[in-house]
Scaffold this motif. Structure first.
Motif, PDB file in Angstrom:
ATOM      1  N   ALA A 136      20.917  36.420  48.385  1.00 29.90           N
ATOM      2  CA  ALA A 136      19.548  36.065  48.766  1.00 29.90           C
ATOM      3  C   ALA A 136      19.381  34.560  48.839  1.00 29.90           C
ATOM      4  CB  ALA A 136      18.559  36.666  47.785  1.00 29.90           C
ATOM      5  N   THR A 137      19.987  33.850  47.856  1.00 26.46           N
ATOM      6  CA  THR A 137      19.901  32.386  47.850  1.00 26.46           C
ATOM      7  C   THR A 137      20.571  31.800  49.089  1.00 26.46           C
ATOM      8  OG1 THR A 137      19.884  32.332  45.430  1.00 26.46           O
ATOM      9  CG2 THR A 137      20.498  30.292  46.570  1.00 26.46           C
ATOM     10  N   SER A 138      21.772  32.345  49.375  1.00 24.61           N
ATOM     11  CA  SER A 138      22.495  31.867  50.563  1.00 24.61           C
ATOM     12  C   SER A 138      21.694  32.142  51.829  1.00 24.61           C
ATOM     13  CB  SER A 138      23.863  32.553  50.643  1.00 24.61           C
ATOM     14  OG  SER A 138      24.524  32.188  51.839  1.00 24.61           O
ATOM     15  N   THR A 139      21.102  33.358  51.861  1.00 25.50           N
ATOM     16  CA  THR A 139      20.303  33.712  53.032  1.00 25.50           C
ATOM     17  C   THR A 139      19.083  32.813  53.151  1.00 25.50           C
ATOM     18  OG1 THR A 139      21.012  36.008  52.864  1.00 25.50           O
ATOM     19  CG2 THR A 139      19.026  35.576  54.163  1.00 25.50           C
ATOM     20  N   ALA A 140      18.444  32.543  51.964  1.00 27.57           N
ATOM     21  CA  ALA A 140      17.269  31.673  51.968  1.00 27.57           C
ATOM     22  C   ALA A 140      17.631  30.269  52.417  1.00 27.57           C
ATOM     23  CB  ALA A 140      16.635  31.640  50.578  1.00 27.57           C
ATOM     24  N   THR A 141      18.802  29.761  51.892  1.00 31.15           N
ATOM     25  CA  THR A 141      19.252  28.425  52.303  1.00 31.15           C
ATOM     26  C   THR A 141      19.502  28.370  53.811  1.00 31.15           C
ATOM     27  OG1 THR A 141      20.263  28.068  50.150  1.00 31.15           O
ATOM     28  CG2 THR A 141      21.005  26.650  51.950  1.00 31.15           C
ATOM     29  N   SER A 142      20.189  29.426  54.294  1.00 36.31           N
ATOM     30  CA  SER A 142      20.461  29.495  55.731  1.00 36.31           C
ATOM     31  C   SER A 142      19.165  29.582  56.522  1.00 36.31           C
ATOM     32  CB  SER A 142      21.344  30.709  56.035  1.00 36.31           C
ATOM     33  OG  SER A 142      21.548  30.847  57.417  1.00 36.31           O
ATOM     34  N   ALA A 143      18.205  30.379  55.954  1.00 45.17           N
ATOM     35  CA  ALA A 143      16.921  30.516  56.629  1.00 45.17           C
ATOM     36  C   ALA A 143      16.177  29.195  56.653  1.00 45.17           C
ATOM     37  CB  ALA A 143      16.069  31.584  55.950  1.00 45.17           C
ATOM     38  N   THR A 144      16.272  28.443  55.524  1.00 43.17           N
ATOM     39  CA  THR A 144      15.613  27.139  55.463  1.00 43.17           C
ATOM     40  C   THR A 144      16.211  26.193  56.497  1.00 43.17           C
ATOM     41  OG1 THR A 144      15.156  27.405  53.100  1.00 43.17           O
ATOM     42  CG2 THR A 144      15.100  25.160  53.982  1.00 43.17           C
ATOM     43  N   THR A 145      17.566  26.195  56.554  1.00 37.06           N
ATOM     44  CA  THR A 145      18.243  25.355  57.551  1.00 37.06           C
ATOM     45  C   THR A 145      17.826  25.737  58.964  1.00 37.06           C
ATOM     46  OG1 THR A 145      20.151  25.106  56.084  1.00 37.06           O
ATOM     47  CG2 THR A 145      20.487  24.608  58.422  1.00 37.06           C
ATOM     48  N   THR A 146      17.800  27.068  59.183  1.00 39.66           N
ATOM     49  CA  THR A 146      17.391  27.558  60.505  1.00 39.66           C
ATOM     50  C   THR A 146      15.955  27.169  60.813  1.00 39.66           C
ATOM     51  OG1 THR A 146      18.900  29.436  60.307  1.00 39.66           O
ATOM     52  CG2 THR A 146      17.138  29.613  61.959  1.00 39.66           C
ATOM     53  N   ALA A 147      15.080  27.303  59.753  1.00 37.67           N
ATOM     54  CA  ALA A 147      13.678  26.950  59.950  1.00 37.67           C
ATOM     55  C   ALA A 147      13.517  25.471  60.260  1.00 37.67           C
ATOM     56  CB  ALA A 147      12.867  27.324  58.706  1.00 37.67           C
ATOM     57  N   ASN A 148      14.288  24.614  59.514  1.00 41.04           N
ATOM     58  CA  ASN A 148      14.222  23.165  59.776  1.00 41.04           C
ATOM     59  C   ASN A 148      14.700  22.845  61.188  1.00 41.04           C
ATOM     60  OD1 ASN A 148      13.175  22.552  57.253  1.00 41.04           O
ATOM     61  ND2 ASN A 148      15.192  22.313  56.309  1.00 41.04           N
ATOM     62  N   THR A 149      15.811  23.513  61.551  1.00 42.66           N
ATOM     63  CA  THR A 149      16.325  23.311  62.912  1.00 42.66           C
ATOM     64  C   THR A 149      15.298  23.759  63.946  1.00 42.66           C
ATOM     65  OG1 THR A 149      18.580  23.660  62.138  1.00 42.66           O
ATOM     66  CG2 THR A 149      18.194  23.873  64.512  1.00 42.66           C
ATOM     67  N   ALA A 150      14.682  24.944  63.649  1.00 42.72           N
ATOM     68  CA  ALA A 150      13.671  25.463  64.571  1.00 42.72           C
ATOM     69  C   ALA A 150      12.485  24.522  64.666  1.00 42.72           C
ATOM     70  CB  ALA A 150      13.208  26.853  64.125  1.00 42.72           C
ATOM     71  N   LEU A 151      12.086  23.942  63.467  1.00 45.07           N
ATOM     72  CA  LEU A 151      10.967  23.006  63.462  1.00 45.07           C
ATOM     73  C   LEU A 151      11.281  21.781  64.305  1.00 45.07           C
ATOM     74  CD1 LEU A 151       8.205  22.153  62.410  1.00 45.07           C
ATOM     75  CD2 LEU A 151       9.338  21.178  60.398  1.00 45.07           C
ATOM     76  N   SER A 152      12.522  21.266  64.102  1.00 42.05           N
ATOM     77  CA  SER A 152      12.938  20.104  64.890  1.00 42.05           C
ATOM     78  C   SER A 152      12.969  20.430  66.380  1.00 42.05           C
ATOM     79  CB  SER A 152      14.321  19.632  64.423  1.00 42.05           C
ATOM     80  OG  SER A 152      14.804  18.599  65.241  1.00 42.05           O
ATOM     81  N   GLN A 153      13.529  21.623  66.660  1.00 43.58           N
ATOM     82  CA  GLN A 153      13.609  22.034  68.072  1.00 43.58           C
ATOM     83  C   GLN A 153      12.225  22.286  68.654  1.00 43.58           C
ATOM     84  OE1 GLN A 153      16.208  25.414  67.857  1.00 43.58           O
ATOM     85  NE2 GLN A 153      18.085  24.183  67.968  1.00 43.58           N
ATOM     86  N   SER A 154      11.307  22.835  67.776  1.00 37.72           N
ATOM     87  CA  SER A 154       9.965  23.089  68.287  1.00 37.72           C
ATOM     88  C   SER A 154       9.242  21.781  68.586  1.00 37.72           C
ATOM     89  CB  SER A 154       9.164  23.925  67.292  1.00 37.72           C
ATOM     90  OG  SER A 154       8.914  23.192  66.101  1.00 37.72           O
ATOM     91  N   SER A 155       9.488  20.752  67.705  1.00 36.78           N
ATOM     92  CA  SER A 155       8.880  19.443  67.970  1.00 36.78           C
ATOM     93  C   SER A 155       9.407  18.878  69.281  1.00 36.78           C
ATOM     94  CB  SER A 155       9.181  18.484  66.815  1.00 36.78           C
ATOM     95  OG  SER A 155       8.609  18.962  65.608  1.00 36.78           O
ATOM     96  N   ALA A 156      10.746  19.000  69.428  1.00 38.70           N
ATOM     97  CA  ALA A 156      11.338  18.520  70.689  1.00 38.70           C
ATOM     98  C   ALA A 156      10.811  19.333  71.863  1.00 38.70           C
ATOM     99  CB  ALA A 156      12.862  18.623  70.622  1.00 38.70           C
ATOM    100  N   ALA A 157      10.618  20.651  71.614  1.00 41.60           N
ATOM    101  CA  ALA A 157      10.105  21.514  72.684  1.00 41.60           C
ATOM    102  C   ALA A 157       8.690  21.124  73.068  1.00 41.60           C
ATOM    103  CB  ALA A 157      10.147  22.984  72.257  1.00 41.60           C
ATOM    104  N   VAL A 158       7.880  20.794  72.014  1.00 42.56           N
ATOM    105  CA  VAL A 158       6.512  20.367  72.299  1.00 42.56           C
ATOM    106  C   VAL A 158       6.520  19.100  73.140  1.00 42.56           C
ATOM    107  CG1 VAL A 158       4.407  19.426  71.282  1.00 42.56           C
ATOM    108  CG2 VAL A 158       5.462  21.457  70.299  1.00 42.56           C
ATOM    109  N   SER A 159       7.399  18.138  72.722  1.00 44.25           N
ATOM    110  CA  SER A 159       7.501  16.892  73.488  1.00 44.25           C
ATOM    111  C   SER A 159       7.961  17.166  74.912  1.00 44.25           C
ATOM    112  CB  SER A 159       8.483  15.946  72.795  1.00 44.25           C
ATOM    113  OG  SER A 159       8.676  14.786  73.560  1.00 44.25           O
ATOM    114  N   THR A 160       8.981  18.039  75.016  1.00 42.84           N
ATOM    115  CA  THR A 160       9.487  18.395  76.348  1.00 42.84           C
ATOM    116  C   THR A 160       8.407  19.093  77.168  1.00 42.84           C
ATOM    117  OG1 THR A 160      11.722  18.653  75.450  1.00 42.84           O
ATOM    118  CG2 THR A 160      11.259  19.686  77.592  1.00 42.84           C
ATOM    119  N   ALA A 161       7.653  19.995  76.480  1.00 39.54           N
ATOM    120  CA  ALA A 161       6.590  20.711  77.188  1.00 39.54           C
ATOM    121  C   ALA A 161       5.511  19.756  77.674  1.00 39.54           C
ATOM    122  CB  ALA A 161       5.981  21.777  76.282  1.00 39.54           C
TER     123      ALA A 161
END
Length: 334
Positions: free
Chosen positions: A111-136
């Motif tokens: 669960a911890t590993s999954t949560a860490t991976s999820a956090t990393t994915t969420a951070n990546t998604a947040l970064s990508q969403s910010s870039a997506a907003v800028s791109t949009a």
């Protein structure tokens, strides 16, 4: 970290998969195929205490998971006051507690590993969403600019189509005018040629008419050349709409000049034809001795006060006179 599960990949033919961890009861073993819990007996059996055998071999690439899930609701052994305590029962209870603890620890780690991976994915998604907003936002700005550019282009295209249609209409009109001028000029040329031939045969005294007819023929030929040039210019203008307006206007002016010249030629030619078509009896009066007798009517060869004529007798005498316009010329007497 204790082993509480085994993961294998099917190859389409292997049915046997080993259990490498200890367990208390076969009911504590869960078998999954591609994430779906399998049913014992109908989908798999225990070939022996450490081997699972599938009824049908898992497909090539299928994920096989053998997982221990120790019962945490009921103790393996229960003790009562006054009863004897057996080492085997104690060991079973302690093994049960140990296995549950191991499974809980592994679940927590996963669960911890999954949560860490999820956090990393969420951070990546947040970064990508910010870039997506800028791109949009950039895309939206570019789209607005593109819409404006497209609207301007559409307006310019509509104006261009209107201009081209006008040019095409003007060119068509010029072609029609030039064709009419060509036809008129060709007719004038034909009539002038016939007039020259008739005038030459009519009389040696009609030399002025012959000269006029020749001039008319020359003018008509020039008109044909001018009209043909105007027709060629107009056809070129029809295929090049941008230059067609200027060329067509020039062609129209040239065709109008040609028409004027052709009309003048037709007048001259008609005069020559009228003179040439008269018989000698029409031209020469038969009343002798009268003033103006034996008169050759030359028609209206020039613009003047009266019809032009040639007479060989005046007042009973043979006095030769020629009248052109308002002037009368004495040619002498015999």
């Amino acid at each position: 970290m204790a082993t509480t599960s085994n993961t294998y990949t099917g190859n389409g033919s292997n049915k046997l998969f080993s259990i490498t961890f200890p367990y208390l009861d076969t009911t504590d073993i869960d078998v999954y195929l591609n994430g779906t819990l399998q049913t014992v007996t109908t989908q798999y059996t225990f070939a022996n205490a450490t081997t699972i055998e599938f009824v049908a071999a898992p497909a090539n690439g299928a994920v096989v998971l053998l997982k221990r899930s120790t019962d945490d609701a009921t103790l393996q052994a229960t003790f009562f006051p006054g009863s004897s305590i057996k080492a085997a029962d104690l060991n079973l209870d302690f093994d049960q507690v140990l296995y549950i603890a191991q499974e809980t620890a592994n679940t927590a780690t996963t669960a911890t590993s999954t949560a860490t991976s999820a956090t990393t994915t969420a951070n990546t998604a947040l970064s990508q969403s910010s870039a997506a907003v800028s791109t949009a936002n950039t895309a939206s700005s570019n789209a607005s600019a593109a819409v404006s550019t497209a609207n301007t282009a559409s307006t310019n295209a509509s104006n261009a189509v209107t201009t081209a249609n006008t040019a095409s209409s003007n060119a068509t009109t010029a072609v029609n005018t030039a064709n009419a001028a060509t036809s008129t000029a060709n007719t004038a040329s034909s009539n002038a040629s016939a007039a020259v031939s008739t005038a030459n045969t009519a009389s040696s005294n009609a030399s002025a008419a012959v000269s006029t007819a020749n001039t008319a023929s020359s003018n008509a030929s020039a008109a044909v050349s001018t009209a043909n040039a105007a027709n060629s210019t107009a056809n070129t203008a029809d295929t090049n709409a941008s230059a067609a307006v200027v060329t067509a206007n020039t062609a129209t002016a040239t065709a109008n000049a040609a028409t004027t010249a052709a009309n003048a030629a037709i007048v001259k030619a008609d005069q020559a034809i009228n003179l040439g078509s008269k018989s000698f009896g029409d031209l020469y009066t038969t009343t002798a001795g009268a003033i103006g007798s034996k008169l050759i009517d030359l028609g209206d060869l020039t613009t003047g006060c009266a019809l032009d004529y040639f007479t060989g007798e005046s007042g009973g005498g043979r006095s030769f006179t020629c009248a052109l316009g308002c002037s009368v010329f004495s040619l002498g007497s015999v």
